[in-house]
Design a protein around this motif. Sequence first.
Motif, mmCIF file in Angstrom:
data_model
loop_
_atom_site.group_PDB
_atom_site.id
_atom_site.type_symbol
_atom_site.label_atom_id
_atom_site.label_comp_id
_atom_site.label_asym_id
_atom_site.label_seq_id
_atom_site.Cartn_x
_atom_site.Cartn_y
_atom_site.Cartn_z
ATOM 1 N N GLY A 9 0.784 -1.224 0.044
ATOM 2 C CA GLY A 9 -0.131 0.079 -0.119
ATOM 3 C C GLY A 9 0.965 1.420 0.299
ATOM 4 O O GLY A 9 0.325 2.017 0.318
ATOM 5 N N MET A 10 1.727 1.064 -0.388
ATOM 6 C CA MET A 10 3.040 2.395 -0.090
ATOM 7 C C MET A 10 2.807 2.879 -2.065
ATOM 8 O O MET A 10 3.108 2.178 -3.191
ATOM 9 N N THR A 11 3.560 3.974 -1.832
ATOM 10 C CA THR A 11 3.488 5.162 -3.125
ATOM 11 C C THR A 11 4.785 4.441 -4.203
ATOM 12 O O THR A 11 6.059 4.180 -3.206
ATOM 13 N N ASP A 12 5.002 4.519 -5.464
ATOM 14 C CA ASP A 12 6.397 5.320 -5.352
ATOM 15 C C ASP A 12 7.350 5.688 -5.267
ATOM 16 O O ASP A 12 8.543 5.692 -4.882
ATOM 17 N N SER A 13 6.569 7.230 -4.701
ATOM 18 C CA SER A 13 7.867 7.525 -3.947
ATOM 19 C C SER A 13 8.470 6.779 -2.473
ATOM 20 O O SER A 13 9.397 7.659 -1.999
#
Length: 88
Positions: A9-13
């Motif tokens: 559930g984490m973003t690319d950033s």
Amino acid sequence: MIDEFKRFGMTDSQRKFTGILQIAGSAGLIAGLKMPGVGLLAAAGFTAMMLVAFIVRIKIKDNILQALPSIIFMLINGWLTVGFFKLW
């Protein structure tokens, strides 16, 4: 790793920032051979990172076998933190 970070559930950033922290931490551990204070910060940072990784694994309901690497690396880096502290 891209698919794993999506599963977490984490973003690319966040994935890229984690990678930067891992590279900086690795350099810090190597630098710690000559400068224990730097090694102390790097090992403590990795310990915290692995604690967060374990919490994420629990949050997404991974089993203990899937979470085990984060626990093991957290313990290893905790041991390194103590070792660098004694040298510092």
